[in-house]
Design a protein around this motif. Sequence first.
Motif, PDB file in Angstrom:
ATOM      1  N   VAL A 100       0.844  -1.190   0.000  1.00 32.64           N
ATOM      2  CA  VAL A 100       0.000   0.000   0.000  1.00 32.64           C
ATOM      3  C   VAL A 100       0.878   1.237   0.000  1.00 32.64           C
ATOM      4  O   VAL A 100       1.957   1.248   0.605  1.00 32.64           O
ATOM      5  N   ALA A 101       0.399   2.260  -0.705  1.00 31.43           N
ATOM      6  CA  ALA A 101       1.022   3.579  -0.666  1.00 31.43           C
ATOM      7  C   ALA A 101       0.173   4.461   0.242  1.00 31.43           C
ATOM      8  O   ALA A 101      -1.035   4.586   0.027  1.00 31.43           O
ATOM      9  N   VAL A 102       0.785   5.044   1.267  1.00 29.50           N
ATOM     10  CA  VAL A 102       0.077   5.872   2.242  1.00 29.50           C
ATOM     11  C   VAL A 102       0.350   7.337   1.935  1.00 29.50           C
ATOM     12  O   VAL A 102       1.508   7.754   1.775  1.00 29.50           O
ATOM     13  N   ARG A 110      -5.288  13.242   9.732  1.00 33.49           N
ATOM     14  CA  ARG A 110      -6.101  12.178  10.315  1.00 33.49           C
ATOM     15  C   ARG A 110      -7.052  11.557   9.293  1.00 33.49           C
ATOM     16  O   ARG A 110      -8.127  11.065   9.625  1.00 33.49           O
ATOM     17  N   HIS A 111      -6.663  11.590   7.998  1.00 34.78           N
ATOM     18  CA  HIS A 111      -7.403  10.917   6.934  1.00 34.78           C
ATOM     19  C   HIS A 111      -6.540   9.786   6.395  1.00 34.78           C
ATOM     20  O   HIS A 111      -5.408  10.007   5.968  1.00 34.78           O
ATOM     21  N   LEU A 112      -7.088   8.578   6.398  1.00 37.63           N
ATOM     22  CA  LEU A 112      -6.344   7.427   5.914  1.00 37.63           C
ATOM     23  C   LEU A 112      -6.626   7.246   4.416  1.00 37.63           C
ATOM     24  O   LEU A 112      -7.715   6.854   4.012  1.00 37.63           O
ATOM     25  N   THR A 113      -5.631   7.558   3.607  1.00 40.17           N
ATOM     26  CA  THR A 113      -5.781   7.521   2.157  1.00 40.17           C
ATOM     27  C   THR A 113      -4.676   6.665   1.558  1.00 40.17           C
ATOM     28  O   THR A 113      -3.494   6.880   1.828  1.00 40.17           O
ATOM     29  N   LEU A 138     -14.906   1.931   9.200  1.00 36.68           N
ATOM     30  CA  LEU A 138     -13.966   1.437  10.196  1.00 36.68           C
ATOM     31  C   LEU A 138     -14.242   1.923  11.607  1.00 36.68           C
ATOM     32  O   LEU A 138     -13.442   1.649  12.506  1.00 36.68           O
ATOM     33  N   ASP A 139     -15.360   2.626  11.829  1.00 31.48           N
ATOM     34  CA  ASP A 139     -15.713   2.964  13.205  1.00 31.48           C
ATOM     35  C   ASP A 139     -16.277   1.726  13.896  1.00 31.48           C
ATOM     36  O   ASP A 139     -16.603   0.725  13.256  1.00 31.48           O
ATOM     37  N   ILE A 149     -11.393   3.947   4.415  1.00 29.70           N
ATOM     38  CA  ILE A 149     -10.130   4.130   3.715  1.00 29.70           C
ATOM     39  C   ILE A 149     -10.424   4.600   2.300  1.00 29.70           C
ATOM     40  O   ILE A 149     -11.234   4.002   1.597  1.00 29.70           O
ATOM     41  N   ARG A 150      -9.772   5.659   1.910  1.00 28.51           N
ATOM     42  CA  ARG A 150      -9.940   6.171   0.553  1.00 28.51           C
ATOM     43  C   ARG A 150      -8.849   5.579  -0.325  1.00 28.51           C
ATOM     44  O   ARG A 150      -7.669   5.828  -0.107  1.00 28.51           O
TER      45      ARG A 150
END
Length: 659
Positions: A100-102, A110-113, A138-139, A149-150
Motif C-alpha cells: 500500500v502507498a500511504v 487524520r485521513h487514511l488515504t 472502520l468505526d 479508507i480512501r
Amino acid sequence: MPTTPTILTSLMRFLLGLAAALLATLVLAALFIAVFGWNWLRAPLERVVLQKTGRELAIHGDLTVKFGWPQVRLRGATLTFANPAWTQERYMVAATSVEVAVDVPQLLQRHLTFPEVRLQQATVFLETSADGRKNWLLDLAQQDENARIRIGRIALDRAQLGYDDVARKTRLRATLSTGADGTEHSATADLQFTANGRYKGLEVKAQGSGGPVLALRDTTHPYPLKAQVSLGRTEATLEGTVTGLLALDAVDLRMALRGDSLEQLYPLLGIAFPATRAYSTAGHLLHTGSTWRYEQFTGRVGASDIAGFVQVVTGGKRPALTAGLTSRVLALEDLGPVIGARPGSAARAAASPVGRARVLPDLPFKTNRWDSVDAEVDLSAKSLRHAKALPLEKLVAHLSLRDAVLTLDPLNFGLAGGQLDTRVTLDGRSQPIQAHAQVRARKVLLSRLFPTVNLNRNSIGQVNGQFDLTGKGDSVGSLLASSNGKLGLVVAGGEVSKLMMEKIGLHLWEILSLNLTGDRLVKLRCAVADFDVKQGRMTASALVFDTQVTTLIGTGTIDLGHETLDLTLNPRTKKTSPLALTSPIYIRGSFARPTTEVDKGRVALRAIGAVGLGLINPLLALIPLIDAGPGEDSDCGELVREARALPHAPGAPGKVLKK
C-alpha cells in the motif's frame, strides 16, 4: 552583558549539538532497522487497528517500509483483516501479499488515504446489513461514512470478491485475474473477470476484461473496459472507457442492449420505462457530470425499427429524461403493451365461443413508478404497420411526464388520408387515475376509411369530428367504462357507391341491375353520428346517413364497459324499387364478435305476401316487394332533428320507423 560574538558562539554550539543528537538518533534507528527490520512495527499497528475498529488485523511474514514524499509504501506478506461479528464471512480482506502507498499529508490530517493498493491472491468481502451497517466503515459501529479508507487505484491478481446486501436482495461473487507473476511485464496484463449472483433479486452474470489496475478514484486516466453482462432477462455488451470506477466520473462506451421489455430496466436504473415487446439496440453511451446520454442508437422493438437518443440528467428532485425517437416502420401491435393491451387479445376475443373476451386494453398502469422520473419524449413514425381494417398511416407524438402526470400532446395519427389529432392527460397522483381525452378527426377520406369494404373505395367525401371524454380507472378499459362526454362525426357532401346503398336497402332489382351494368356513385347529402357518453354508455342522439338512394336513421347504444353493441339502422328508400326486402338492420353482439342482421320476420312477411299474390296472379307477386319511397330528398337538418327525437333505446324487431 554578553557580547555578540559570545551569543553567536553559544548558538553555534547548540545547533551542532542538536545536529549531532539527531544524527546519532538516525544512526541508531538505521542500525536498529538493519538488525531487527520493520517487523517490530506489526504489533503496534495491530493494537491500534483493534482499538480503533474493534476488529483484528494480522500481518504475517516480513514488513518493509519504503520512505518517500508525499507517499510512504508499506509491503507485507500474508495479511488478514477481520469482519464485524454481524457479517457472514470471517474476513473482510485476506491476501498472501499486500503493498500500500500511504498519503502522508492526508495522514497528518487524520485521513487514511491509500493512493495505490496491490493485493495478490486476495479475498475481499463487502457487506451491508439490514439496518444499514457497512463492513468497510472502520468505526466501531460501522455507520460513520467518514470512517473509511480512501483508495485511489487497486491492482488485484487472482482475487475473489464478494458483496452482500440483504435489504436489496443482492449477493454477488466475482473472480479476477491478471496472470501477473510479479515481473515488470505483468503490469501491462489485462485483468480478466467473471461474476455471478443476484442483484435486487434478479440473476446476474458477467464476464469481461479491463486494465491491470482498477482506477477507483483516478479522474485523469480513462480505464479500459470490455464486458458482457446479463441482469435477469436483460443483456448488455460494453466496450470503451470509464474514468473513476467508483463515482463513474466519465463514461465513453459502445453499448448493445437487449431484453424482453424496457420495463425490466426499472430495478437497474430506478427509472420507469414503458412495457414493450422484446427489444435490441446498439449505440454510444456517454456520461459527464450529472448527464447520461445514449445516443446514435439504432435497434428494434418488436417488429418496429427505432433510432435516436435518450438522455438522463440527475441531481434534481428526480431524474429528468429527454428522448428523441424515430421509426421508419412502426408496427401498431408494438404499442399494445404501452397502453396495457394483452398480446393477441383481439384475436383470442374474436375466436372465443361467445365473443365475450375483452378487446379493450385491461392491464393496469403502474402509476407507482411514475414519480421516479420527469420525462419529455418525442416519437415519430413515417409509416405504420397495422391490421388491414385500420387505415392508419403515420404517427407523431410527444410524451410529457411531470410530477406523476402523464400528458400525450400531441398524439397524432394519419388516418385514411386525413388526420386524427389527440390530446390525452392521465393524472397518476390520484387512485384511480383521472383521465381526459380530446380527439379531433380532420379531412378523413370516406373512400379509405373502411379499406376492407370493396364497395366503399370509390366513395367521395371527408369525415370530420371530435370527441371529448373524461373518466377514472387504472387501465384503458376501465377508463372508457367510466367515461363521460360527447362524440360527434359529420360528413357534408360527397358521393358513395350506389351498389352499397342498394344492398343496405335490400333492393334486389337494383342490386341485380348494378351487378350487370356496373356500380356508379350517388350523391351523399350528409352523414351525422352524435353520441352522448355517460358512465361508459354511448347513446345515439343522432345517427343519420342520407343519400340520393336511401336514408339511414339509427338508434341504440354502445356499452364501453361491457364491450357490447346494440344499434338499429332504419332504411328509408327514396325511389320506387320493383323488388325490395326492406328491413331494419341490427348491429349487435360484442366488440370481439359483432353481428349484423336484418329483421327476418319482416323480410319473411314480404316474401310470403309475394308468394301468396303470385298464386293468384304472377304479376301481383311483385306488389309486396315494391318500395315506393318518399319520392324526394329529405332535409338533412330535419333528419338530424328527427333522429334526436327518437327513443334512445334500440328498436325492437318488428318495430321500424314509418316511411
